[in-house]
Design an enzyme around this catalytic site. Structure first.
Site, mmCIF file in Angstrom:
data_model
loop_
_atom_site.group_PDB
_atom_site.id
_atom_site.type_symbol
_atom_site.label_atom_id
_atom_site.label_comp_id
_atom_site.label_asym_id
_atom_site.label_seq_id
_atom_site.Cartn_x
_atom_site.Cartn_y
_atom_site.Cartn_z
ATOM 1 N N HIS A 1 0.816 -1.206 0.000
ATOM 2 C CA HIS A 1 0.000 0.000 0.000
ATOM 3 C C HIS A 1 0.858 1.267 0.000
ATOM 4 C CE1 HIS A 1 -3.062 -2.729 2.272
ATOM 5 N NE2 HIS A 1 -3.045 -2.978 0.977
ATOM 6 N N PRO A 2 1.870 1.376 -0.876
ATOM 7 C CA PRO A 2 2.679 2.604 -0.899
ATOM 8 C C PRO A 2 1.831 3.796 -1.332
ATOM 9 C CG PRO A 2 3.158 1.257 -2.824
ATOM 10 C CD PRO A 2 2.274 0.429 -1.933
#
Length: 581
Positions: free
Chosen positions: A473-474
């Site tokens: 989930h960058p």
């Protein structure tokens, strides 16, 4: 080669790019070009159409950018692999297909920052509803949409292990929730999924493929954008490579949708970023924006795995000799073990009484396996994925050279703060407490990972440092905010990059804070709203709706609440002292 002039060039045909391609071309008056570096999401490609095949594209050069972090200083110098979709549909074509909006208070946090008032929950909710077709929600549910392109099926969670896990969570003092994307996120229950009729429903399949025939929409795959070109501070074209040739596409507006890694990389390569850093690489600065590539956020997670004493898990389906039969079952009827992502349920909880809303996320699986397909050494098993949602660790994305093919430096600084480490200890202990409840007793064959040797706070943190993986989930590396914010990159009212004209960003990099859960749904919402802002259309009317706030009312209208309004009714002895501290 110079292409014709377009109204909009969208860089990246992933989740956000698919939304924008649809919405910007919808009225037929604007010419739109989508440039995707990866391959097409062919309907016959089983690895991205079959839900249970999700482990196979990860790490493959045909589907995955195969990013790696720098050596993480608080994780023993490990480099953490980051799978990112290199295919039409982006990561939505290879991810776990879990649809989670996040908590309403996430967007209240967004909207509380100066200049961000139009991104609070009341302003975001109409866009969530616009994109959804929630099959499990009642027609009059004021929180859920019913007419959007994203058909959302609720995980059936019929496997007895799911039901045992939900009961165990209740025995540990937590509540059930009817819909983690509705009135109350806090609690445990089935998850919405981007799976429809046994097949992955990616952003491309939902938004792009039905509209590929529009004469004003052109989609090019295997088109690798290398630079945004400027006249002064006005973005006028992009350079890209395709089929071994260099091309230039001119546009009135260029919209970056490459995600939290590729977008800041392209901005920096194009002269937008910290001029001191760019100058060292010999890049002529266009706009000095020190926030480009900063504020990197992500979710880290571990797998707590148990052997299962009863033959009810999905572990046998991992045996290669079963693949032909499972695949044939899926091909003939879109049914069987291959027709589900297996992430059918889980929950959100508060790890202590000091936090006002959930800061831990659980995904339960009736199988013990890692993202790379490596299975636990057990005939039958199950696991929970667990990790804190609001780490205050911050990282960065920085280019290392002027070569656009060279991956940038990425440092996440996982486990670098006291809060982060404290919440990790709480996360593991609460997970063990739930999995140790009586409801799981009939199935529990013992903990496989981390195992009995990991007990103290220090041992837990050492194990997390050795074993944790990114939840992929960058986000937040070109965050929205007013020009007065030294780290802001994107104007929240227009999605335009500060100090430029003709250049916008609409993807996970524009998020100011990572949300509570998987980020696919928030990215899609952001892109839906960005489309209106880019077109100059009035945004959807804000919808003021009461949502669950812990401790705000003694009455909870959620039909599955089962008692008190809090997230944990009666703390079990193993965690009571810890959560009160």
């Amino acid at each position: 080669m110079t292409e014709k002039y377009y109204d909009y060039v969208i860089v990246g045909g992933g989740s956000a790019g698919s939304v924008l391609a649809n919405r910007l071309s919808a009225d037929g008056t604007h010419s739109v070009l989508v440039l995707e570096a990866g391959r097409s999401d062919y309907p016959w490609d089983l690895l991205i159409q079959m839900p249970a095949a999700l482990t196979f594209p990860s790490g493959s050069r045909f589907y995955d950018w195969r990013y790696q972090s720098d050596p993480e200083p608080h994780m023993g110098g490990r480099r953490i692999a980051h799978t990112r979709g290199k295919v039409l549909g982006g990561s939505s074509s290879i991810n776990g297909m879990i649809f989670q909006r996040g908590n309403p208070l996430d967007y209240e946090r967004w909207g509380a920052d100066p200049g961000m008032e139009t991104w609070n929950y009341a302003h975001c909710l109409p866009y969530f509803k616009k994109m959804e077709n929630t099959l499990a929600a009642a027609p009059d549910d004021k929180f859920r949409g019913h007419d959007g392109p994203l058909v959302l099926e609720r995980g059936p969670a019929r496997n007895p292990l799911f039901q045992a896990f939900f009961r165990a969570a209740e025995q540990a003092g937590f509540l059930r929730t009817e819909d983690v994307n509705g009135y109350r996120q806090e609690g445990f229950g089935p998850f919405d999924r981007n799976v429809h009729k046994g097949q992955r429903l990616s952003a491309s399949r939902a938004y792009l493929r039905p509209n590929r025939g529009r004469p004003n929409l052109r989609v090019l795959t295997r088109a690798f954008v290398t630079k945004v070109n400027f006249t002064g501070t006005a973005a006028t074209s992009v350079s890209y490579r395709r089929n071994g040739r260099r091309h230039t596409a001119h546009a009135t507006e260029i919209i970056l949708c490459g995600g939290a890694i590729n977008t800041p990389q392209l901005l920096q390569l194009s002269g937008v970023g910290d001029t001191a850093h760019l100058g060292k690489l010999g890049i002529r600065p266009v706009v000095d924006l020190p926030g480009v590539g900063e504020n990197l956020q992500d979710h880290l997670e571990v797998y707590i795995q148990h052997a299962c004493t009863q033959p009810v898990s999905m572990q046998p389906s991992l045996s290669p000799w079963r693949y032909p039969f499972i695949g044939l079952q899926w091909l003939l009827g879109r049914t069987g073990p291959a027709a589900t992502n297996h992430f059918e349920g889980g929950g959100f909880v508060r790890s202590n009484d000091k936090v006002s809303y959930p800061n831990l996320m659980f995904h339960f699986l009736p199988v013990a396996v890692r993202y790379d397909g490596q299975k636990a050494a057990a005939k039958h098993g199950y696991q929970v994925h667990i990790g804190p949602m609001y780490s205050d660790s911050r990282g960065s994305v920085k280019i290392l050279s002027t070569d656009p093919k060279r991956h940038p430096s990425m440092k996440f600084n996982y486990l670098s703060t006291d809060q982060d480490r404290s919440e990790w200890v709480e996360a593991v202990r609460i997970s063990r407490d739930i999995l140790g409840q009586a409801a799981m007793g009939a199935f529990d064959g013992g903990e496989l990972s981390p195992g009995a040797a990991v007990q103290t706070d220090e041992e837990i943190l050492q194990w997390v440092g050795r074993d944790a993986e990114t939840a992929l989930h960058p986000s937040c590396t070109a965050k929205m905010g007013p020009a007065s914010d030294p780290l802001a990159v994107v104007d929240p009212l227009t999605m335009r990059v500060h100090g430029t004209s003709g250049l916008r960003v609409a993807d996970a990099s524009a998020m100011p804070y990572v949300t509570n859960g998987n980020i696919y749904a928030p990215v899609m919402m952001l892109a839906e709203k960005a489309a209106d802002l880019i077109l100059g259309q009035p945004p959807l009317t804000a919808q003021g709706t009461d949502f669950y706030r812990h401790g705000s009312s003694p009455q909870d209208p959620d039909p599955l609440a089962g008692g008190a309004a809090g997230g944990r009714e009666q703390l079990s002895p193993q965690t009571q002292g810890r959560t009160q501290s």
